[in-house]
Design a protein around this motif. Structure first.
Motif, PDB file in Angstrom:
ATOM      1  N   THR A 171       1.979   9.383  -6.508  1.00  0.00           N
ATOM      2  CA  THR A 171       0.503   8.612  -5.701  1.00  0.00           C
ATOM      3  C   THR A 171       0.941   7.414  -5.363  1.00  0.00           C
ATOM      4  O   THR A 171       0.102   6.552  -5.167  1.00  0.00           O
ATOM      5  CB  THR A 171      -0.692   8.944  -6.534  1.00  0.00           C
ATOM      6  N   ALA A 172       2.142   6.607  -5.730  1.00  0.00           N
ATOM      7  CA  ALA A 172       2.860   5.355  -5.444  1.00  0.00           C
ATOM      8  C   ALA A 172       2.477   4.996  -3.867  1.00  0.00           C
ATOM      9  O   ALA A 172       2.772   6.140  -3.083  1.00  0.00           O
ATOM     10  CB  ALA A 172       3.860   4.973  -6.298  1.00  0.00           C
ATOM     11  N   LYS A 173       2.500   3.825  -3.547  1.00  0.00           N
ATOM     12  CA  LYS A 173       2.756   3.502  -2.106  1.00  0.00           C
ATOM     13  C   LYS A 173       4.201   3.458  -1.771  1.00  0.00           C
ATOM     14  O   LYS A 173       4.928   3.149  -2.640  1.00  0.00           O
ATOM     15  CB  LYS A 173       2.179   2.304  -1.921  1.00  0.00           C
ATOM     16  N   PHE A 174       4.670   3.820  -0.658  1.00  0.00           N
ATOM     17  CA  PHE A 174       6.105   3.615  -0.398  1.00  0.00           C
ATOM     18  C   PHE A 174       6.092   3.206   1.071  1.00  0.00           C
ATOM     19  O   PHE A 174       5.421   3.152   2.062  1.00  0.00           O
ATOM     20  CB  PHE A 174       6.610   5.194  -0.310  1.00  0.00           C
ATOM     21  N   CYS A 175       7.454   2.880   1.459  1.00  0.00           N
ATOM     22  CA  CYS A 175       7.783   2.661   2.816  1.00  0.00           C
ATOM     23  C   CYS A 175       8.716   3.603   3.313  1.00  0.00           C
ATOM     24  O   CYS A 175       9.496   4.241   2.719  1.00  0.00           O
ATOM     25  CB  CYS A 175       8.574   0.944   2.904  1.00  0.00           C
ATOM     26  N   LEU A 176       8.753   3.761   4.883  1.00  0.00           N
ATOM     27  CA  LEU A 176       9.764   4.525   5.556  1.00  0.00           C
ATOM     28  C   LEU A 176      10.810   3.969   6.130  1.00  0.00           C
ATOM     29  O   LEU A 176      10.542   2.969   6.861  1.00  0.00           O
ATOM     30  CB  LEU A 176       8.796   5.528   6.573  1.00  0.00           C
ATOM     31  N   ILE A 177      11.783   4.429   5.794  1.00  0.00           N
ATOM     32  CA  ILE A 177      13.067   3.775   6.778  1.00  0.00           C
ATOM     33  C   ILE A 177      13.487   4.988   7.571  1.00  0.00           C
ATOM     34  O   ILE A 177      14.064   6.242   7.010  1.00  0.00           O
ATOM     35  CB  ILE A 177      13.969   3.365   5.817  1.00  0.00           C
TER      36      ILE A 177
END
Length: 485
Positions: free
Chosen positions: A147-153
């Protein structure tokens, strides 16, 4: 006389026929057989022995391990000819042969010694195993993120079959506080419009049980369909999640700045065209490549004799010219360094082609390349760009590190600008001395810096009666650095 329904009665007579082959009698026979326990399916089906089960498991394990190893090494599994008479049946089969040659237990159960229906070497089997491995990797990635926050590349490009493929990478912080990047998915897209890319991303995140509301950053290149403020991919995702801030790739921003800078100063723009032409002329065939190596060996031997260089293990390696690539601006820096290192041998090869070329076009290209390479204008811009790009290349390499963030990126940019400013204020005389020494060693004519500079084509911006030193220092050296700053 009463009519008889012949159709129905005849069908019943045929069904209840007296022959054993009739449908009725056949059904009765099957029913009687079902009451016999010896005819049950668990008694009829062939049961495998314990040894056969172990052999099958070993055979399967060998194939899986071979597929895993080849995939990890990014090697192709299939071969051009996998027939029994082929000397090279491809990486997958050859690796199984190698394992079998060192282990008799494996050799007894694989390939020719395996049953025809259980070899576990077919292309369909390989694809199935790869799919299972990919699914496990994706599941492990999801378990890491949870459930952690993440970034998209995200980036898209064409593959060898000219199909558009979109790669999705997620960046997140694990439980130990370490920044991790994981390749999540590769998706074929029919077009590269922002709406199509957005829909495919949403489907991929949903499939991997990741919430779009947990996105805290987007990283793309500067294409309009990606970074567009109104209908770009970053704007569409920002509408889904207001915290999905877009950050333009740092290294790509620097590359765009380098390209724009090279076009601002005409001499710098021309130097890269000339550099690319020279490299293409010298490395266009294996024969010329061999000539370049022979010229290097001769030059190294001479320099060792006159004690200008030292010999030793790992020193004076034979090298080749580096081709610059438009999509990798750092390759321009490597190309400049390679030509400066091999300037003497390159001129030897160009001279040989100009005098002994088999066609007029070859001779003409070599003469044109040699004329520009032996000019003072080419040499001074070559040295100037080497000094400038040495500073910016360090920044480019740093911006591609996984540990980089916005704060560190801004600090690196500030440091780079300080170094460029120092080069602008204090680097001219050192640059000129290097160029003069290089020209004397290469028999290149050095103009008098106090004489009036003569423009090849005068424009309105060009000043009259300026010295050569003013032109090279102000209009080239300072202008190139100012544009980059």
């Amino acid at each position: 006389m009463e009519k008889v329904n012949c159709g129905k009665d005849c069908a019943f007579i045929v069904h209840e026929g007296k022959t054993p082959a009739s449908a009725h009698n056949f059904s009765i026979k099957c029913y009687e057989g079902l009451k016999n326990k010896l005819c049950h399916i668990e008694n009829v089906i062939e049961k495998q022995t314990t040894q056969q089960v172990m052999d099958n498991r070993l055979r399967l394990k060998v194939s899986i391990e071979a597929i895993k190893w080849l995939t990890f090494q990014a090697c192709a599994l299939r071969g051009h000819d996998e027939g029994p008479d082929s000397k090279n049946q491809g990486n997958f089969l050859e690796l199984i042969k190698l394992l079998a040659s060192y282990n008799k237990t494996i050799d007894d159960v694989v390939l020719e010694n395996a049953p025809q229906n259980a070899k576990y070497t077919s292309p369909d089997f390989q694809k199935e195993i790869l799919h299972v491995l990919a699914t496990n990797v994706q599941k492990a990635t999801h378990d890491e993120i949870r459930t952690a926050k993440f970034c998209l590349i995200v980036d898209e490009s064409q593959d060898e079959s000219k199909k558009e493929q979109m790669a999705i990478v997620v960046r997140f912080v694990d439980r130990d506080g370490n920044v991790k990047e994981r390749f999540l998915d590769l998706i074929h897209v029919k077009d590269i419009t922002s709406s199509t890319l957005k829909n495919e991303i949403m489907c991929s995140l949903s499939y991997h049980k990741l919430s779009v509301q947990d996105i805290r950053g987007q990283g793309y290149d500067g294409a309009s369909n990606m970074r567009g403020e109104w209908n770009g991919l970053q704007d569409l995702l920002l509408k889904e999640c207001p915290y999905a801030y877009y950050i333009h790739c740092f290294a790509h921003q620097l590359q765009l700045a380098q390209v724009a800078m090279s076009k601002d100063v005409t001499e710098v723009h021309n130097i890269f065209k000339t550099l690319n032409f020279i490299v293409n002329v010298i490395t266009s065939s294996s024969k010329r490549h061999d000539q370049l190596q022979d010229a290097q060996i001769a030059e190294i031997s001479y320099l060792i004799e006159v004690d200008e260089i030292e010999s030793g293990k790992g020193k004076n390696q034979i090298r080749t010219l580096q081709r610059p690539r438009d999509t990798r601006w750092s390759s321009h820096f490597k190309s400049i360094c390679s030509l400066m290192r091999l300037f003497g041998p390159s001129c030897v090869v160009l001279t040989d082609i100009a005098t002994k070329g088999s066609t007029s076009s070859q001779k003409g290209d070599a003469i044109f390349a040699l004329k520009h390479a032996m000019s003072f204008d080419f040499v001074i811009v070559l040295h100037m760009m080497k000094d400038i790009m040495w500073i910016t290349d360090k920044l480019c390499q740093s911006l591609q590190q996984k540990s980089i963030d916005v704060i560190n990126a801004l600090a690196l940019v500030s440091t780079t600008k300080i170094l460029l400013q120092k080069l602008r204020d204090e680097g001219w005389q050192s640059l000129l001395d290097q160029v003069v020494c290089f020209c004397k060693r290469s028999d290149i004519l050095v103009p008098d810096m106090n004489e009036t500079y003569k423009y090849v084509i005068r424009t309105r911006r060009d000043k009259e009666n300026i010295t050569a030193e003013h032109h090279y220092r102000v209009e080239l050296f300072i202008a190139a650095i100012d544009s980059r700053l």
